[in-house]
Design a protein around this motif. Structure first.
Motif, mmCIF file in Angstrom:
data_model
loop_
_atom_site.group_PDB
_atom_site.id
_atom_site.type_symbol
_atom_site.label_atom_id
_atom_site.label_comp_id
_atom_site.label_asym_id
_atom_site.label_seq_id
_atom_site.Cartn_x
_atom_site.Cartn_y
_atom_site.Cartn_z
ATOM 1 N N THR A 159 28.812 4.987 -22.731
ATOM 2 C CA THR A 159 29.251 3.595 -22.742
ATOM 3 C C THR A 159 29.037 2.954 -24.099
ATOM 4 N N ASN A 161 29.476 -1.150 -26.330
ATOM 5 C CA ASN A 161 29.659 -2.577 -26.139
ATOM 6 C C ASN A 161 31.075 -2.971 -26.550
ATOM 7 N N ALA A 167 26.021 2.467 -26.639
ATOM 8 C CA ALA A 167 24.837 1.837 -26.071
ATOM 9 C C ALA A 167 23.564 2.524 -26.574
ATOM 10 N N LEU A 187 29.234 -1.996 -20.864
ATOM 11 C CA LEU A 187 28.101 -2.916 -20.922
ATOM 12 C C LEU A 187 28.587 -4.316 -20.532
ATOM 13 N N GLY A 188 27.943 -4.891 -19.528
ATOM 14 C CA GLY A 188 28.358 -6.208 -19.056
ATOM 15 C C GLY A 188 29.682 -6.183 -18.323
ATOM 16 N N SER A 199 26.055 -2.664 -16.159
ATOM 17 C CA SER A 199 26.027 -1.911 -17.412
ATOM 18 C C SER A 199 25.650 -0.463 -17.155
#
Length: 286
Positions: A159, A161, A167, A187-188, A199
């Motif tokens: 993953t 951002n 990440a 993420l988020g 996340s």
């Protein structure tokens, strides 16, 4: 192969699916679902009781809006059995499970479960593309790529951002695994059940699987649907890897192992590109 079916069919093996919140309006997008756990309550068959599987399915739906989604439940609460995963990962086309892609947002830390290895082989032999979450751990003991993400037949997903940065828990492999690791936003991520953001590579994995579904859908349109070599290429691991790696991704700055996905690069899209030129570029790239 499943290449004659224009609509892609991704398959989420996870904790089932719940049709609450935002998911209520997407119920029609689920083609088939099956519970492989020991659940006996008919009201709980394939029902997601922890929200994880529902979030995975939601990411698939939002990434590939035309896909027909298949769902398997192999996890009850937070507990899963490798035997259930083995059975779920062997979809039978003659039983109505003509899937193109399997998305797996789970994994094992240490030994490769033999039964899962065999299931991965079965799926790959059926020209089903396999995607799995790499890891969510930091620099502690459990920081290596999980299985099945480290299987050579599986495309490993980390993953990142929203700025294309992997990440913090997307670390280098502790045991020297050198698989290409593709990164997508995770993420988020939006929670379809409406309880906070989510996340992890669990939610990036279906995004990459959904991008692969879009590639399949594109190649099943004119003129590529008449090109057998393209059909063969995108329905096997190495061919899809080439599409993702060579036409859609860049290495992360100082982290060459991570391939940051930019799907629009396939079309060379910018403010001055018209859609016909973009389509022609993508056809040529294939």
């Amino acid at each position: 192969m499943n290449s004659t079916k224009p609509t892609p069919s991704p398959y989420a093996i996870d904790s089932g699916v719940s049709f609450q919140g935002k998911m209520n309006s997407y119920k029609h997008r689920i083609k088939r679902r099956q519970d492989f756990t020991t659940t006996t309550n008919p009201k709980e068959l394939c029902l997601d009781t922890n929200g994880h599987g529902t979030a995975v399915v939601y990411q698939l739906i939002k990434t590939c809006p035309d896909a027909e989604i298949y769902v398997a439940k192999v996890v009850q609460e937070r507990h899963g059995d490798s035997a259930d995963v083995e059975h779920a990962a062997k979809p039978r086309k003659d039983k109505g499970w003509g899937v193109d892609i399997i998305s797996m947002s789970f994994g094992w830390d240490h030994a490769d479960p033999t039964s899962i290895w065999e299931a991965m082989k079965y799926a790959a032999d059926q020209h089903i593309l396999l995607f799995a979450a790499a890891t969510n751990y930091g620099l502690g003991e459990k920081n290596d790529i999980l299985y099945p993400a480290r299987d050579a037949r599986v495309i490993s997903v980390d993953t990142q951002n929203g700025y294309g940065k992997p990440a913090p828990f997307a670390t280098q492999s502790a045991s020297g695994h050198t698989v290409n690791r593709f990164c997508a936003p995770g993420l988020g991520a939006a929670n379809p059940l409406g309880v906070g953001a989510l996340s992890g590579s669990s939610f990036a994995c279906p995004v990459v699987a959904g991008i692969a579904a879009l590639v399949l859908q594109f190649t099943r349109q004119e003129p590529l649907n008449h090109c057998l070599s393209v059909t063969r290429a995108v329905t096997n691991h190495q061919g899809m890897m080439r599409v993702l790696r060579d036409t859609m991704s860049k290495s992360g700055s100082g982290q060459e192992v991570f391939k940051i996905l930019y799907p629009w690069n396939l079309f060379k899209l910018d403010l001055d590109t018209n859609m016909e030129d973009a389509r022609a570029h993508a056809v040529k790239a294939m």
